[in-house]
Design an enzyme around this catalytic site. Structure first.
Site, mmCIF file in Angstrom:
data_model
loop_
_atom_site.group_PDB
_atom_site.id
_atom_site.type_symbol
_atom_site.label_atom_id
_atom_site.label_comp_id
_atom_site.label_asym_id
_atom_site.label_seq_id
_atom_site.Cartn_x
_atom_site.Cartn_y
_atom_site.Cartn_z
ATOM 1 N N GLU B 54 -65.163 -14.245 0.200
ATOM 2 C CA GLU B 54 -64.281 -13.687 -0.280
ATOM 3 C C GLU B 54 -63.609 -15.047 -0.582
ATOM 4 O O GLU B 54 -62.763 -14.962 -1.612
ATOM 5 C CB GLU B 54 -62.841 -12.791 0.485
ATOM 6 C CG GLU B 54 -63.700 -11.802 0.836
ATOM 7 C CD GLU B 54 -64.343 -11.466 1.829
ATOM 8 O OE1 GLU B 54 -65.094 -11.962 2.177
ATOM 9 O OE2 GLU B 54 -65.596 -10.323 2.346
ATOM 10 N N PHE B 116 -60.109 0.321 11.905
ATOM 11 C CA PHE B 116 -61.058 -0.450 12.082
ATOM 12 C C PHE B 116 -61.622 -1.012 10.299
ATOM 13 O O PHE B 116 -60.765 -1.050 9.802
ATOM 14 C CB PHE B 116 -63.086 -0.021 11.873
ATOM 15 C CG PHE B 116 -64.109 -0.286 10.758
ATOM 16 C CD1 PHE B 116 -64.591 -1.224 12.163
ATOM 17 C CD2 PHE B 116 -64.149 -0.027 10.258
ATOM 18 C CE1 PHE B 116 -65.653 -1.962 11.937
ATOM 19 C CE2 PHE B 116 -65.381 -1.061 9.231
ATOM 20 C CZ PHE B 116 -66.544 -2.086 10.687
ATOM 21 N N GLN B 117 -60.991 -3.007 10.404
ATOM 22 C CA GLN B 117 -61.124 -3.730 9.802
ATOM 23 C C GLN B 117 -59.918 -3.462 9.317
ATOM 24 O O GLN B 117 -59.729 -3.634 7.998
ATOM 25 C CB GLN B 117 -62.260 -3.233 8.302
ATOM 26 C CG GLN B 117 -63.341 -3.526 9.026
ATOM 27 C CD GLN B 117 -64.789 -3.850 7.438
ATOM 28 O OE1 GLN B 117 -64.594 -3.446 6.564
ATOM 29 N NE2 GLN B 117 -65.768 -4.662 8.141
ATOM 30 N N LYS B 166 -57.008 3.373 1.436
ATOM 31 C CA LYS B 166 -57.703 3.496 1.005
ATOM 32 C C LYS B 166 -57.604 4.788 -0.183
ATOM 33 O O LYS B 166 -57.337 5.339 -1.140
ATOM 34 C CB LYS B 166 -59.053 3.775 1.749
ATOM 35 C CG LYS B 166 -59.436 4.560 0.698
ATOM 36 C CD LYS B 166 -61.015 4.312 1.872
ATOM 37 C CE LYS B 166 -62.205 4.577 1.213
ATOM 38 N NZ LYS B 166 -63.986 3.937 2.549
ATOM 39 N N MET B 484 -63.577 -39.800 3.839
ATOM 40 C CA MET B 484 -62.002 -40.080 3.500
ATOM 41 C C MET B 484 -61.740 -39.799 5.091
ATOM 42 O O MET B 484 -61.042 -41.036 5.792
ATOM 43 C CB MET B 484 -61.199 -38.461 3.283
ATOM 44 C CG MET B 484 -60.085 -39.797 2.664
ATOM 45 S SD MET B 484 -60.034 -41.303 2.129
ATOM 46 C CE MET B 484 -59.586 -40.661 0.026
#
Lengths: 172, 587
Positions: B54, B116-117, B166, B484
């Site tokens: 993502e 969940f999630q 949802k 760096m």
């Protein structure tokens, strides 16, 4: 435009008109904590149900540059309608309400009641061994009252934080 | 249309995206967004690019947005989907990139139950988005999407998150078009205050040692603003410098260009900033990587600051004439007022200022020791630039030494050709950003200039390149070090290279092959040109693993905590160890 760097910090009372929507207070508080600004006091409540507006009064302190930043940062939050620095914009009335619980008997109990009278505090609860006083005024008046109650059996304080409004005919 | 009442949330969402002109969405499916993916499946208008992580979806949308000037669109699922997107969101926030990121959420009835999630996405993204919404009623959905696009692209652009439970995307509701949506509060001021603009041009006309300091805001303002900035440069004859984000705003081939400003900017740009008497900051924000130590920043100058974000004014540096407004609108007024007042620059003073600048230019601060044995990283970028310049490539970068060399040695004559993570400095930005730009311009040459460490932070996107047939060229400057980090350890920590060397790296050529791409390794300067040509001419994605001199550092450098006139020009200056204790605590 502000002047060059000023080391002096000042106390400012800022009124913020916001959409009354979930998360708006979190945005304001998150801005202060995330950017390291002070919050001395903060109050919030709906003020115009029909327009779905809430008013936040925040008392903060900082240098002129920081105060300017705070106002600019508040203004760019999407649900913010208006930001007014009541300290800068001219005379304003500031009030705070406190509930002060004092427990004791005898001479101290009488003295607390006498001082409450001087400060025009109302007694809103009483037992044989305690009072709850309601006091309204500027924050420094409330500070003074609480200081006087300290040796007389002060046990608890609850303060609303400052609400403020500009003097005169104009709305925010 | 009564028919509009019968749409479900997912249909409303897709209709709203269509009405906003969204052609591509970068995303990754999951439980909470399945109904939306089902709608995507049923249609052919909106193209979905399936990334492999993502974070890459967000960087790809940034690359797409920066290369096109449009709003990027992202779709991810709830919980880990949204938390993985967070780095990209903050990256877009700091670099003012317009984007709408739609995140799935558990059904409203489960919010707060540690389902969940489930993640508190609006809570987590509040400080790293310009604004965010949790949609609780399907009838608000269309309005929120239209508002989100408006907020993302108006004023100072930024990422807007829309969290979609949802049950909201499955419920039936009402669609309204974008023309029906007016934002109640958010109306950024685009026209600058005319009195401030008049004061600004008067100051510019009196300037003896002026400089124009241009930032990413010029590019964000649009192509008209870019043209006006070039016009202002030509009209005044003033020297100009650009920030990392502003590269390409005005052509680098202009003789008035002093090169990039800041920590790894040129000697002439930084000294001109330090010694100028009038500084005109246009769409930049006095970032600490530009200013160095603010208490000694450009001490003799009066400063004009044009910015659409009032909170940028006097944040880091106190300015004399702030102009709050959109760069395009303000420059248009400035040029008009300049002409109306028949103002002229002080030619004599300007001439002697240019003589001073030419003296600094003569230092040739970007020079480096050439080698026939090892590929110097600067040489690698120089050759890449020379061999691709006629193709007008879009260059993306990761973060680190290679990024600075790419900024120093590539010359951009056009905006929207340079995609780099400036504010957040996100390793792993370049490959997905290049991917997003390539999606927008399938025929163009798009190159990700990378380090061997940065590239591995989103290397999984090689699979996306293969699946979407995106011919991104990956030019790895491989020195086996977090270069760096190593440079700072050398400068500030006594050469103790704690964890900045990586003994193990993948075989990048085999890695390319594993992902169905081509690759080549090159370690001799003499072979470099042929290798670059092979990369360009080979169809499809390509990894060129360029083994570079591991000990090379980026110069010039303003050490942390130092002023513009305290630059290190090369290893010989480094020996003097000018860095203070103060510098050690700075980032």
């Amino acid at each position: 435009m502000t002047g060059k760097h000023q080391p002096h910090t000042h106390r400012h009372t800022i009124a913020v008109l916001v959409d009354n929507e979930p998360g708006v207070l979190a945005r304001v508080i998150g801005l202060f904590s995330g950017r390291g600004y002070n919050i001395e006091s903060l109050t919030v409540a709906e003020v115009a149900a029909r327009d779905n507006l809430s008013r936040i009064t925040v008392v903060t302190s900082g240098t002129a540059q920081i105060i300017e930043q705070i106002k600019a940062q508040l203004s760019r939050l999407v649900p913010v309608h208006k930001v007014v620095d009541l300290t800068n914009e001219g005379p304003a009335v500031e009030r705070e309400l406190a509930l002060v619980k004092v427990a004791g008997i005898g001479e101290k109990r009488v003295e607390s009641l006498r001082i409450a009278g001087i400060f025009r505090a109302h007694t809103v609860d009483s037992t044989n061994e305690s009072f709850v006083f309601e006091i309204v005024g500027r924050s420094d008046k409330i500070d003074a009252f609480i200081n006087l109650m300290e040796p007389l059996g002060l046990v608890d304080v609850s303060r609303t934080g400052v609400v403020a409004i500009a003097r005169g005919t104009q709305p925010l | 249309m009564s028919h509009d009442h019968d749409l479900n949330g997912a249909e409303i969402l897709l209709k709203a995206l269509a009405d906003q002109g969204v052609e591509v969405v970068f995303g990754y499916p999951g439980g909470a967004v399945l109904p939306i993916y089902d709608e995507i499946f049923k249609q052919n208008r909106l193209r979905h690019i399936l990334v492999r992580h993502e974070q890459a979806a967000v960087h790809a949308a940034e690359g797409y947005a920066r290369a096109t000037g449009k709003v990027g669109a992202v779709l991810v699922t709830s919980g880990p989907g949204s938390t993985n997107a967070v780095t990209g969101l903050l990256d877009a926030m700091l670099d003012s990139t317009p984007m709408v990121c739609m995140t799935g959420q558990v059904p409203t009835s489960l919010i707060g139950n540690d389902a969940f999630q489930e993640a508190d996405t609006t809570g987590i993204t509040r400080p790293c988005s310009k604004h965010n919404y949790l949609v609780k009623d399907v009838n608000d959905l269309a309005r929120v999407i239209h508002e989100a696009f408006y907020v993302a692209k108006s004023g100072r652009p930024g990422p807007v998150v829309v969290d979609l439970p949802k049950d909201v995307v499955t419920a039936k509701g009402r669609y309204i078009g974008p023309d029906k949506v007016r934002h109640k509060t958010y109306k950024p001021k685009v026209k600058g205050d005319i009195a401030a603009i008049e004061a600004a041009v008067d100051l510019m006309a009196q300037a003896k040692k002026p400089i124009l300091y241009l930032g990413g805001g010029v590019i964000n303002s649009g192509l008209e603003a870019v043209a006006l900035a070039t016009k202002l440069v030509k009209m005044t004859g003033f020297p100009f410098t650009q920030t990392l984000m502003g590269l390409g705003a005005v052509p680098a081939s202009s003789p008035q260009y002093l090169g990039m400003v800041g920590m790894h900017g040129t000697f002439e740009a930084n000294l001109a900033m330090h010694d100028c008497d009038v500084m005109v900051c246009i769409g930049a924000r006095f970032d600490d990587r530009v200013t160095g130590k603010t208490s000694t920043f450009s001490p003799k100058s009066k400063k004009i600051h044009i910015d659409i974000d009032p909170s940028s004014i006097n944040k880091n540096v106190v300015v004399d004439i702030p102009v709050v407004g959109d760069v395009g609108h303000v420059l248009e007024d400035m040029i008009r007022v300049w002409k109306a007042k028949q103002l002229h620059v002080d030619e004599k003073a300007l001439k002697s200022w240019w003589r001073e600048i030419d003296g600094w230019r003569a230092k040739d601060c970007l020079r480096y020791t050439k080698s026939k044995k090892v590929i110097k990283p600067q040489y690698a970028i120089e050759r890449l630039y020379e061999l691709t310049r006629d193709k007008d490539p879009i260059i993306a970068t990761e973060v680190g030494q290679h990024q600075m060399w790419a900024a120093q040695f590539s010359k951009f004559d056009q905006p929207r050709h340079w995609l780099s993570s400036g504010g957040l400095g996100t390793m792993g930005f370049g490959l997905p950003a290049a991917m997003g730009a390539q999606v927008a311009f399938p025929e163009k040459l798009v190159i990700d200039i990378a380090g061997e460490s940065s590239i591995q932070m989103n290397i999984q996107e090689m699979a996306t390149l293969a699946q979407e047939r995106l011919p991104v060229k990956i030019f790895i400057m491989n020195n086996q070090y977090l270069g760096m980090v190593r440079q700072w350890q050398e400068l500030l920590h006594g050469g103790r290279y704690a964890e900045s060397h990586m003994d193990v790296h993948p075989d990048f050529v085999k890695l390319a092959e594993a992902y169905g791409a081509k690759g080549r390794r090159v370690d001799k300067p003499a072979d470099l040109d042929a290798a670059i040509m092979e990369m360009i001419e080979t169809p499809g994605a390509f990894i060129l693993d360029v083994r570079t001199d591991a000990s090379e550092n980026v110069f010039p450098m303003i050490p942390p905590g130092a002023a513009h006139n305290e630059m290190l020009l090369g290893p010989e200056d480094e020996a003097e160890k000018p860095s203070s204790e103060d510098g050690m605590v700075l980032v």
